[in-house]
Every structure is written in structure tokens, then in C-alpha cells.
Design a protein around this motif. Structure first.
Motif, PDB file in Angstrom:
ATOM      1  N   ASN A   1       3.977  -0.950   3.689  1.00 31.13           N
ATOM      2  CA  ASN A   1       3.640   0.445   3.399  1.00 31.13           C
ATOM      3  C   ASN A   1       4.872   1.157   2.844  1.00 31.13           C
ATOM      4  O   ASN A   1       5.941   1.134   3.460  1.00 31.13           O
ATOM      5  CB  ASN A   1       3.159   1.159   4.662  1.00 31.13           C
ATOM      6  CG  ASN A   1       1.806   0.642   5.135  1.00 31.13           C
ATOM      7  OD1 ASN A   1       1.018   0.154   4.337  1.00 31.13           O
ATOM      8  ND2 ASN A   1       1.547   0.747   6.429  1.00 31.13           N
TER       9      ASN A   1
ATOM     10  N   LYS B   1       6.231   4.709   0.239  1.00 26.50           N
ATOM     11  CA  LYS B   1       5.857   5.968  -0.407  1.00 26.50           C
ATOM     12  C   LYS B   1       5.646   5.771  -1.905  1.00 26.50           C
ATOM     13  O   LYS B   1       4.850   6.451  -2.534  1.00 26.50           O
ATOM     14  CB  LYS B   1       6.926   7.016  -0.151  1.00 26.50           C
ATOM     15  CG  LYS B   1       7.020   7.427   1.316  1.00 26.50           C
ATOM     16  CD  LYS B   1       8.104   8.471   1.545  1.00 26.50           C
ATOM     17  CE  LYS B   1       8.175   8.868   3.011  1.00 26.50           C
ATOM     18  NZ  LYS B   1       9.241   9.868   3.273  1.00 26.50           N
TER      19      LYS B   1
ATOM     20  N   GLU C   1       0.828  -1.197   0.000  1.00 30.96           N
ATOM     21  CA  GLU C   1       0.000   0.000   0.000  1.00 30.96           C
ATOM     22  C   GLU C   1       0.869   1.256   0.000  1.00 30.96           C
ATOM     23  O   GLU C   1       1.928   1.284   0.626  1.00 30.96           O
ATOM     24  CB  GLU C   1      -0.926   0.004   1.231  1.00 30.96           C
ATOM     25  CG  GLU C   1      -1.958  -1.108   1.219  1.00 30.96           C
ATOM     26  CD  GLU C   1      -2.915  -1.025   2.395  1.00 30.96           C
ATOM     27  OE1 GLU C   1      -2.614  -0.264   3.336  1.00 30.96           O
ATOM     28  OE2 GLU C   1      -3.940  -1.722   2.358  1.00 30.96           O
ATOM     29  N   GLN C   2       0.423   2.254  -0.713  1.00 36.01           N
ATOM     30  CA  GLN C   2       1.134   3.535  -0.759  1.00 36.01           C
ATOM     31  C   GLN C   2       0.789   4.338   0.494  1.00 36.01           C
ATOM     32  O   GLN C   2      -0.380   4.454   0.870  1.00 36.01           O
ATOM     33  CB  GLN C   2       0.760   4.308  -2.021  1.00 36.01           C
ATOM     34  CG  GLN C   2       1.752   5.396  -2.376  1.00 36.01           C
ATOM     35  CD  GLN C   2       1.649   5.781  -3.854  1.00 36.01           C
ATOM     36  OE1 GLN C   2       0.951   5.134  -4.627  1.00 36.01           O
ATOM     37  NE2 GLN C   2       2.362   6.808  -4.226  1.00 36.01           N
ATOM     38  N   SER C   3       1.828   4.859   1.155  1.00 36.21           N
ATOM     39  CA  SER C   3       1.627   5.544   2.421  1.00 36.21           C
ATOM     40  C   SER C   3       2.770   6.517   2.674  1.00 36.21           C
ATOM     41  O   SER C   3       3.846   6.407   2.072  1.00 36.21           O
ATOM     42  CB  SER C   3       1.551   4.520   3.561  1.00 36.21           C
ATOM     43  OG  SER C   3       1.592   5.135   4.821  1.00 36.21           O
ATOM     44  N   ASN C   4       2.551   7.458   3.570  1.00 36.96           N
ATOM     45  CA  ASN C   4       3.636   8.359   3.968  1.00 36.96           C
ATOM     46  C   ASN C   4       4.634   7.648   4.876  1.00 36.96           C
ATOM     47  O   ASN C   4       5.767   8.090   5.027  1.00 36.96           O
ATOM     48  CB  ASN C   4       3.064   9.590   4.693  1.00 36.96           C
ATOM     49  CG  ASN C   4       2.316  10.506   3.740  1.00 36.96           C
ATOM     50  OD1 ASN C   4       2.675  10.605   2.568  1.00 36.96           O
ATOM     51  ND2 ASN C   4       1.273  11.172   4.236  1.00 36.96           N
ATOM     52  N   LYS C   5       4.185   6.547   5.480  1.00 35.56           N
ATOM     53  CA  LYS C   5       5.052   5.740   6.325  1.00 35.56           C
ATOM     54  C   LYS C   5       5.737   4.666   5.489  1.00 35.56           C
ATOM     55  O   LYS C   5       5.201   4.207   4.478  1.00 35.56           O
ATOM     56  CB  LYS C   5       4.249   5.076   7.440  1.00 35.56           C
ATOM     57  CG  LYS C   5       3.696   6.026   8.469  1.00 35.56           C
ATOM     58  CD  LYS C   5       2.977   5.246   9.567  1.00 35.56           C
ATOM     59  CE  LYS C   5       2.449   6.178  10.646  1.00 35.56           C
ATOM     60  NZ  LYS C   5       1.764   5.421  11.725  1.00 35.56           N
TER      61      LYS C   5
END
Length: 230
Positions: A112, A114, A95-99
Motif C-alpha cells: 500500500n 500513496k 494498491e494506492q492508499s493513505n497508508k
């Protein structure tokens, strides 16, 4: 030579080879084909008799191999693919995430990142670090047990190896393949004990196997399990 046995309604084909080994070895390859290695001079009828005793196990292993999503030690880090961790199969979710993090929940590995094109690098780094930590944890009581009888090093080392799970150098340095993390705990314990026994006997002679059997009486069952991950 190629031969076969009948087990109920099923036919199990196998490739037979002879060697100087003392007992019959059975290996189910990732392709689901069966390899049998037998002592020189042992009759085919006797070999088939032993195979029939293991037929149920062979069929289960063949079924496992046919249902694998990917090679056990070569995997794709993409959502929907699977990877083995300590012998258990986990589905991968990217999953794309800031974390940037990796964790597992139930039967899922959640990754997770970026940018999804970085998922492989992130997961490989996490898995290697986890492998070094977990394999060391599993190895410690095995080394402690061995040290009650023989001298053994306290530290172990890790190195990627294309054809070996572990090695013991001439100077008794114990080196293990981080990819062992894909296999069950019992398999890791076996590899550790196998390499420890090489501290005493460098070759696979009868004395080596006698020592291995003394230290780990069920090593052959563990090796059979490990062979499924080769």
C-alpha cells in the motif's frame, strides 16, 4: 565442451568443464542451461552416468527456471509480477492508499502506497529490513552450533554484493548479502555455515570441505538448491 544425455524421451544438453574439484558439480542456470564441472581426468562416460542419476532433478530445475516471471534477485514491484521470499513465490499487488505498508497474505505481497511510483522504494526498504531481521534469526542457531567447537563472532553484518552471497573477512567479520532473503531457509543456513568454516580455513582447500561436511553433512544438496537462485 557441449554434450548431452538421453533420459526417457528427453535430451539434456550440458556444458562440461574440468577443474581440480573432487566431485562432479551440476548447476542449472536461470536460462535453464546446464553446466557440469568434473574432476580432471574423469571420463565422459562416468560423468554421463552420474548425470543420469540426477536427470529427474535437472529436468525439474529446468522447468522451474523456464516458469520464472522474473530474475530471482532482480524483480519488478508492479501488480502482476512475482518475487521470491524465503524460496516461496509471491505475487505482487500494489494498491494506492493513505497508508504506507507492506504485508503478505497467502501467496500475495500487498504493498500500500500513496503513489504507485513509490512502490519500489517502499518495498525495497521493507525487504532489506526484513532480510536483516530474518537472516539474523536463521543464522543464530547455526552460529551457536559452530561456537560449540570453534570461536565465532556473535554479530553479523549485511552488504549488497553483486556476485557473492556472503563473506568472511581476514578479521573474521561475517558479512551477508540481504538478497539471501529470496532463497529457502536451508540455503541461508548453508551460506552461514560456509562462511563460519572460513574462520578456521580461509581457502577452499580439502580441510575446509572436510570441516564443512562435518558441520553440515548435507551441504552439497543445499548448495545445489542455492545455485538455482544465482
Amino acid at each position: 565442451m557441449v554434450d548431452s544425455i538421453h533420459y526417457g524421451k528427453q535430451i539434456i544438453e550440458f556444458e562440461l568443464q574440468y577443474s581440480k574439484r573432487k566431485s562432479i558439480g551440476i548447476k542449472v542456470l536461470p536460462t535453464s542451461s546446464v553446466e557440469v564441472t568434473a574432476p580432471i581426468g574423469l571420463g565422459v562416460d562416468k560423468i554421463k552416468e552420474e548425470l543420469l542419476k540426477k536427470a529427474n532433478w535437472i529436468i525439474k530445475q529446468k522447468s522451474l527456471m523456464l516458469n520464472l516471471d522474473s530474475n530471482l534477485v532482480d524483480y519488478e514491484v508492479k501488480s502482476g509480477y512475482s518475487v521470491y521470499y524465503l524460496g516461496r513465490k509471491y505475487k505482487i499487488v500494489v494498491e494506492q492508499s493513505n497508508k504506507v505498508e507492506v504485508f503478505y497474505k497467502g501467496n500475495l505481497f500487498l504493498i500500500n502506497v500513496k503513489s504507485k511510483d513509490k512502490a519500489r522504494a517502499v518495498f525495497d526498504k521493507w525487504l532489506r529490513e526484513r532480510a536483516m531481521s530474518k537472516i539474523t534469526e536463521i543464522a543464530k542457531p547455526i552460529i551457536d552450533k559452530f561456537s560449540e567447537r570453534f570461536e565465532a563472532p556473535e554479530d553479523i553484518f549485511f552488504q549488497n554484493m553483486s556476485t557473492r552471497w556472503g563473506s568472511c573477512t581476514i578479521s573474521n567479520k561475517l558479512i551477508f548479502n540481504p538478497k539471501l532473503i529470496h532463497t529457502p531457509k536451508r540455503c541461508i543456513e548453508y551460506v552461514v555455515m560456509h562462511e563460519l568454516c572460513h574462520i578456521v580455513y580461509k581457502n577452499h582447500n580439502q580441510n575446509f570441505f572436510n570441516l564443512l561436511t562435518m558441520m553440515m553433512p548435507d551441504w552439497e544438496k543445499r548448495k545445489e538448491m542455492l545455485d538455482c537462485f544465482a
